[in-house]
Structure formats: structure tokens, C-alpha cells
Design an enzyme around this catalytic site. Structure first.
Site, PDB file in Angstrom:
ATOM      1  N   GLU B 192       0.830  -1.204   0.000  1.00  0.00           N
ATOM      2  CA  GLU B 192       0.000   0.000   0.000  1.00  0.00           C
ATOM      3  C   GLU B 192       0.867   1.257   0.000  1.00  0.00           C
ATOM      4  OE1 GLU B 192      -2.751  -0.600   3.207  1.00  0.00           O
ATOM      5  OE2 GLU B 192      -3.734  -2.261   2.153  1.00  0.00           O
ATOM      6  N   ARG B 219       4.900  30.947 -24.350  1.00  0.00           N
ATOM      7  CA  ARG B 219       6.223  31.500 -24.641  1.00  0.00           C
ATOM      8  C   ARG B 219       6.463  31.593 -26.148  1.00  0.00           C
ATOM      9  NH1 ARG B 219      10.799  34.319 -23.296  1.00  0.00           N
ATOM     10  NH2 ARG B 219      12.689  33.258 -24.028  1.00  0.00           N
TER      11      ARG B 219
END
Ligand SMILES: Cc1cc2nc3c(=O)[nH]c(=O)nc-3n(C[C@H](O)[C@H](O)[C@H](O)COP(=O)(O)OP(=O)(O)OC[C@H]3O[C@@H](n4cnc5c(N)ncnc54)[C@H](O)[C@@H]3O)c2cc1C
Lengths: 385, 337
Positions: B192, B219
Site C-alpha cells: 500500500e 512562450r
């Protein structure tokens, strides 16, 4: 979020498994990859068996002669047939997986009645006449011309890389019907009978030594106007429908097959001592992760198309991009496992499969083209060069 | 089969995103960076109140009663937001360490030989992953006494190197069952832990893809948006092609809990997080190399997480052991592969 199949889906799987177990042992041996007439006979006989058992065109809409199955059922069908080692769709690929679905979606009632039943019964097979020598990735640059003459188009030009052309009855053909229009606008989608006068098919030898595909020369071939699917000059839109089917679920069975190949490779490595090489062993482990993930991605995409009404989305491009590369890595690893002795022996399936895996990053849209599609249509980046 | 997020799961995820946007926005994240990480107790309690730690405890035990798939969605959001602190360890300790479920206690984890311990300085307890022991009080003090602070590459994750008798803790997997741990716990803890860490990696990979696409669409160079250049576009497309298979593998692993699927998910999510962060950095050009841009924080954390719970080498060995002799692959039932 759930991976459990419904009771109805499991029942469908169970019936299919039983049927496969009953019929597969009686099949004749697979023909040699170079014997096209035998391959055609084998593939169409299998299609006929599917038809008689009610499994033909499972995912096609019912009003096109299909079973109107859900995407999940189709997934189960592809998974189970592959797992059982049933014949691959082979020569029926174009008809069943993209020409047929395109006609079902875009054709008139008359066109559906004419072309769909023979595909389902395995009576007629199709090939795809899209690519040309100067129009591959830039498919809309195609030049094959169709000039209207009464009730016919008169078609001249050249197609290339046409898989199964040698034995096909019909060709889904892209032609330019308005040379003056912008390149995406003047295209039409025609069903061309492959026995029409003026067609010359010249097989091309692939790097694997076989004749997988061919050049098709068209010299004033007459194709009836009623064979046009969609409106005149609206063929680009119809083409996009065809391509979305082509990239949809076409590779599902192959992911299952690759995982089986990987298991067989690991067994071979354990047998021949290569398993002790940690680098190689871990490489096979990594491929296990890749094929598991691709299988889960397939289920995810199917879950999505089930929710959105069954049209394969552009998620297929993400899958195709990743899958085509990983498949090639699988055969590179295979060559390592087999060592110099086994890797070069063309009588071994591995060697041939390694060669044919080279086509995966090219056919059905190259990886570069898939990246453009993913970047522009999924991520929304600006078009450009 | 319906392998798609349910409406409830979508709501849970967007609730977590909203919460993190409110309590851990970019300003707070950057302030935490300047502080050098460390657990903000107030924030920890808020996360506890929101159910992050108690998510999988049964409702009778004061938990939320949800499962691993839901936990994965929340940890994905945590990864996206670069949320610091021993989130996974505290979540795993809920029901085992008093106060962990509520966010009152901070629980770190010692994973074993050669692995640095994160957030030890703030820890009220330490889980010893291999032996399923929980160290508190004097045992914790003894443990901390044998720990040496490391100048951590990730400014949001303080690290300690462990020396002395604890250095090999975890090597003897499953032998000493400590306070409140069941027999099966050590294996489950590691599985887990790996799964939830993979979820954080996936969140980070998704975020760096978004950052790259955003920058490429804003950009300009050579009179064009850099996102119209194919070299840039293809980097972005590959980022998505890494993230999406990892996502499917992760969600499936959360549903099945299968150790091999978890190994696949961790391996692919690690790779997606690390490589996407690198590509994102590249797309940001010189700005990408600055402290000011967040991308280095994603990359550093991704590197760190990739070395935790299940490394690439360990995952690949688990996945290799699963291969051949030829046998049924994708079973028809939920468990799959
Ligand atoms: C085994 C096989 C079977 C096939 N079967 C059929 C069939 O049945 N019917 C059919 O019609 N076609 C078929 N094809 C053709 C296939 O669709 C084309 O080969 C494919 O679309 C690429 O086109 P091309 O070969 O002209 O390569 P090109 O388009 O010339 O590409 C050459 C290289 O340039 C790159 N490139 C091109 N344009 C761009 C761009 N805009 N940006 C970046 N890179 C670019 C490509 O990625 C590639 O690397 C088949 C191909 C193969 C290999």
C-alpha cells in the site's frame, strides 16, 4: 470505477469460450505467409464460421447486419479469440474493422445492403487504397483523379502500400474529384471493384521477404458514381471516420498476444539459462509492466467509449504511440533471450515477428504523426511546423 | 465492466483539489520551501479533518470507510500540489498509532537498510516497515539518537540517515510483529505504501505535463509560440503517453490490490513522474533551471519517491517472477492479470 464484468458479460464470455474450444481443434493448419490465395481462403473460411455461429460483426450496429454488441463485449471477443489462439482477422481486417464500419456509418441503405453482408459472411474482402507515392503522412496531398463521365467516374493514378491488394474484391479508394479545390476539400471516398479493367496490382516485397502489400496502378478505371460513399468532395470527412475506426480497437487482440509471447520468452530464458542475467530478466519484468498497463488502458478507453456511445475517440492515438514502441522493444528483448543462434533463424516465429514489428511505428499513421495528433488535438497545442 | 471514475469519485477528487487550493496554495508551498519543509501541524489537522488519514478506516472506528481507489485519488491530488510531510506513512498508521487518523499524530516510516527516513524530526511515531513495529516514546528516542540529518536534495522533505542497530531495520521482513500489527501487515504495508506513493507520482506527472503545455502555449520565440514547434510538441505528447498507461495501471492496481499490478503501477508512475519533470524543465528553458520555477521541486520529489517503498529494480524483479511458464493471463474476473 470497477473492473468486474457484469453477469451478462461473463455469460457471453463463457459461451464464446465453449464455442472456441469446440471448433478450434478442427481447423486446418495455418497456410504459409507467402501463399496469399491460401491465406485468403483460410481467413474467409474462419469468418464464415464466425458468421454461422452468430459472432460476425459483433460490434457492428444491428441494422448493418451486426450484433450491436457493447464495446465491452467486443473487447471480450477480441481477448478470448486471441487467448484461445483463434485465427487472426487477417485478410478480413479492412472490411471488418474499417471499410465496413465506415459504410455502416456513412453509406446509403442500398450501399449497406450491397457491401456489408458479404463482409460478414466472408464472401468478399477489402483493401485500403489511401496512400500514394507522394501522399503518405500528408494523405490529403493525394493526386489520383476521378473525372465524371455519365454515371461513372474515370479514375487514373497510383496507390501504394496497399495491403491484401492481390486478393481483395473491393478497395476503399480515395480520389480527387475537384482538382481546383483546397487539398482537403476536393476528395471523395469510392468503393472500387478490384476486377475492373485498368487495374494493375504489382506486389511489393517487404523487408520480411513476404508480399504483404502492393502497388496499385489505375488506368482509366470506371467506377460507378453510385459507389461513392458520402457526398462528392466530402471524402476527407468520411476518411476521418475510417481512420478513427482503424485506430480504435484494432490492436486489442495483439496486446494479449504480446503478453503471451512475453511469457513464452521468459519460459525460454529459464530453460536456456539467460534468466540468470539480471539485466535481461529485469528488462522482461519491465515489459510485463508495459503490457499490463496497455491492457488496462484498453479497458479504460473501452469504459470511456461505452459511456460516450461507442465511437472510438482520439485516445487511440495515445495507445498506438506507446504500443507500437513497446512491441518493438519486446522483439529486441526476444533477440537477447534467443542469442545469436536463434535470433537470426527465419524458420523461428520470433525472427519474422521481430521484422514485422518494425512496421508498427509506420503503418496506420507514423509515431511522429500520432505525436502531432496527441499534442494538437488532446493537449491543445498550436498547429505549426 | 465500468472502468471509469464514478461521480462520487470525481467529486471526492475535486473536493480534495479545492481543499488543497485553499490550505496549500502556491504561496504556502513556497513558504514551506523557504522553511526547509517540516510538518505544519495546523495543516496536518486540517488534512485529518478532511479524512485523508482515516479514509480507509471503517466508519465504526471513526473512519470514512472508503477503499484504496479513493485513497489513490486523494494521494494523486497531494502529489499534484507537492504537499509535503509523511502523508503515506501517517495514512498507513491510521488505526495503528493513536491520533494518526485525526491528524493529531505525525507518523514517519523507516523502510529498511540503506533508505533514509523522511520527516523524522516531526514524527510522533515511526513505523518500521519491514518488521511491522511501531516506535514511540523511548524506542523512538533511541531510534532518533542513531539518526543523522542529511542535507536533503528535496527542500520539502527533510531526511535522516539511520545508523547503529536500526540501520538494518526492515531487512527481516515479517519476523517481529509489534504493537497492534497483524501477521499479514508487513506485506500489506509495503504494497500500500508503494501504491499510494505511485499515486503521488502520477499526480506530479500530470501536473508537470500541464505546466509544460501551459508554458509551450505562452512562450514565443522566432515569432511563434514554442508549442507550435514539433520538437516541443513531441516532448509534450510523450509526457501524456507516459502518464495515461501509468494511470490505467495505477487505478487497476488500486481495484485489485494485486502485488504484481502494484509493482507495474509503481514502476510506470515513477518513470512518468521523473521523465515528465525532466521534459517539463527542458521546455521551460533557462527559467526551468531556476529555484523560482516549481519544476525542480517536482523532479526532486519524484526522484525521492522513486527510491521509496519499491525501487525500479525491486519492481522489475517482482514483474519478472510473474512471467512464464505460459499460463492464463487476463482472467475474465475482476482480479485480472
Ligand atoms: C506494413 C504496412 C502496411 C500498410 N498498409 C496500407 C494500406 O493497406 N493502405 C494504405 O493506404 N496505406 C498503407 N500503409 C501506408 C502507411 O499508412 C504509410 O506508410 C504511412 O502513413 C507513412 O507514410 P509514408 O510511408 O509516405 O511516409 P512519409 O509520410 O514519407 O514519412 C517519412 C518519415 O517522415 C516523417 N514525417 C512525415 N511527415 C511528418 C510531419 N508532418 N511531422 C513529422 N514527421 C513527419 C514520418 O514520421 C516518417 O518518419 C501501410 C504501411 C505499412 C508499413
Amino acid at each position: 470505477m470497477d473492473l468486474a464484468y457484469t453477469e451478462a458479460e461473463e455469460e457471453f464470455r463463457g459461451r464464446l469460450r465453449e464455442w472456441l474450444a469446440a471448433v478450434l481443434p478442427g481447423l486446418p493448419p495455418k497456410p504459409s505467409p507467402d501463399d496469399w490465395p491460401a491465406r485468403r481462403a483460410y481467413d474467409t473460411a474462419w469468418q464464415r464460421m464466425l458468421y454461422d455461429a452468430g459472432y460476425a460483426g459483433l460490434h457492428w450496429p444491428a441494422d448493418a447486419g451486426g450484433r450491436g454488441a457493447t464495446p465491452t463485449q467486443h473487447l471480450i471477443f477480441l481477448e478470448e479469440t486471441e487467448k484461445a489462439g483463434a485465427p487472426y482477422v487477417g485478410a478480413n481486417f479492412v472490411g471488418l474493422l474499417h471499410a465496413g464500419p465506415t459504410i455502416a456509418a456513412e453509406g446509403t441503405a442500398e450501399q449497406r445492403a450491397r457491401w456489408l453482408p458479404p463482409v460478414l459472411r466472408g464472401d468478399e474482402i477489402w483493401c485500403q487504397g489511401f496512400s500514394e507515392p507522394d501522399a503518405g503522412s500528408d494523405l490529403a496531398a493525394l493526386r489520383t483523379r476521378a473525372v465524371r463521365d455519365g454515371d461513372d467516374y474515370v479514375v487514373s493514378g497510383q496507390k501504394i502500400w496497399t495491403s491484401h491488394a492481390e486478393v481483395a474484391d473491393w478497395c476503399e479508394l480515395l480520389v480527387r474529384t475537384d482538382p481546383g479545390a483546397p487539398k482537403h476539400r476536393g476528395i471523395s471516398w469510392l468503393a472500387m471493384p478490384m476486377d475492373a479493367p485498368g487495374i494493375t496490382v504489382r506486389p511489393l516485397r517487404t523487408l520480411a521477404g513476404s508480399t504483404e502489400f502492393a502497388e496499385v496502378f489505375l488506368d482509366e478505371v470506371r467506377v460507378p458514381v453510385r459507389n461513392r460513399v458520402g457526398a462528392e468532395n466530402d471524402g476527407w470527412r468520411v476518411t476521418m471516420v475510417t481512420l478513427s475506426f482503424e485506430r480504435g480497437t484494432a490492436f486489442v487482440g495483439e496486446v494479449v498476444a504480446c503478453r503471451r509471447t512475453l511469457d513464452a520468452l521468459a519460459a525460454e530464458a529459464r530453460r536456456n539459462g539467460r534468466w540468470d542475467d539480471a539485466v535481461l530478466r529485469r528488462r522482461l519484468g519491465r515489459l510485463n509492466a508495459e503490457f499490463r498497463a496497455l491492457w488496462r488502458l484498453t479497458q479504460w478507453n473501452v469504459g470511456e467509449s461505452e459511456r460516450t456511445g461507442g465511437v472510438p475517440g482520439i485516445g487511440g492515438s495515445v495507445f498506438k504511440l506507446r504500443y507500437s514502441g513497446v512491441r518493438q522493444e519486446l522483439y529486441e528483448a526476444a533477440a537477447e533471450v534467443l542469442g545469436a543462434e536463434g535470433a537470426f533463424d527465419l524458420d523461428r516465429e520470433w525472427a519474422l515477428d521481430r521484422l514485422s514489428s518494425l512496421s508498427y511505428t509506420i503503418a496506420a499513421g507514423t509515431s511522429q504523426i500520432q505525436r502531432n495528433i496527441v499534442a494538437e488535438r488532446i493537449l491543445g497545442l498550436p498547429k505549426g511546423r | 465492466m465500468d472502468f471509469q471514475l464514478s461521480d462520487d469519485q470525481r467529486a471526492l477528487r475535486s473536493g480534495m483539489r479545492d481543499l488543497l487550493g485553499a490550505v496549500f496554495d502556491r504561496d504556502r508551498m513556497r513558504a514551506a520551501v523557504e522553511r526547509g519543509g517540516g510538518v505544519d501541524r495546523g495543516l496536518w489537522r486540517e488534512l485529518g479533518a478532511a479524512g485523508l488519514f482515516a479514509l480507509r478506516l471503517p466508519e465504526e472506528a471513526g473512519g470514512v470507510g472508503l477503499g484504496l481507489p479513493e485513497a489513490v485519488l486523494l494521494f494523486e491530488e497531494a502529489g499534484r500540489a507537492l504537499l509535503p510531510g509523511p502523508l503515506v506513512a501517517t495514512h498507513l498508521a491510521a488505526g495503528l498509532v493513536k491520533g494518526a487518523a485525526e491528524g493529531e499524530a505525525v507518523v514517519a516510516v523507516a523502510e529498511g537498510a540503506g533508505r533514509p527516513v523522511a520527516d523524522l524530526g516531526d514524527a510522533d511515531a515511526v513505523l518500521v516497515a519491514g518488521g511491522a513495529e511501531v516506535l514511540t516514546g523511548e524506542a523512538l528516542e533511541a531510534f532518533a539518537a542513531g539518526a543523522v540529518p542529511v542535507r536533503s536534495m528535496d527542500p520539502l522533505t527533510p531526511l535522516h540517515r539511520v545508523e547503529g542497530r536500526w540501520a538494518g531495520a526492515g531487512a527481516s521482513e515479517g519476523r517481529s510483529a509489534g504493537a497492534g500489527a497483524s501477521e499479514a501487515y508487513p506485506g500489506a504495508l509495503r504494497r500500500e505504501g508503494a501504491l499510494l506513493t505511485a499515486a503521488e507520482q502520477l499526480g506530479s506527472a500530470t501536473r508537470t505535463t500541464e505546466m509544460a503545455v501551459q508554458h509551450a502555449g505562452a512562450r514565443e520565440q522566432f515569432g511563434s509560440l514554442i508549442g507550435s514547434f514539433q520538437a516541443v510538441k513531441h516532448l509534450c505528447a510523450d509526457m501524456l503517453a507516459r502518464t495515461e498507461p501509468a494511470r490505467s495501471a495505477l487505478y487497476a492496481a488500486a481495484l485489485t490490490g494485486d502485488p504484481v499490478e502494484i509493482a507495474a503501477a509503481k514502476l510506470l508512475a515513477d518513470e512518468a513522474a521523473v521523465r515528465n519533470a525532466r521534459d517539463c524543465l527542458q521546455i521551460h528553458g533557462g527559467m526551468g533551471f531556476t529555484w523560482e520555477a516549481d519544476v525542480h521541486l517536482h523532479l526532486k520529489r519524484a526522484w525521492l519517491r522513486a527510491a521509496r517503498w519499491l525501487t525500479a529494480a525491486e519492481a522489475e524483479e517482482i514483474l519478472a517472477a510473474d512471467l512464464g511458464p505460459v499460463r492464463p493471463l487476463y482472467s475474465g474476473s475482476a482480479a485480472g492479470g
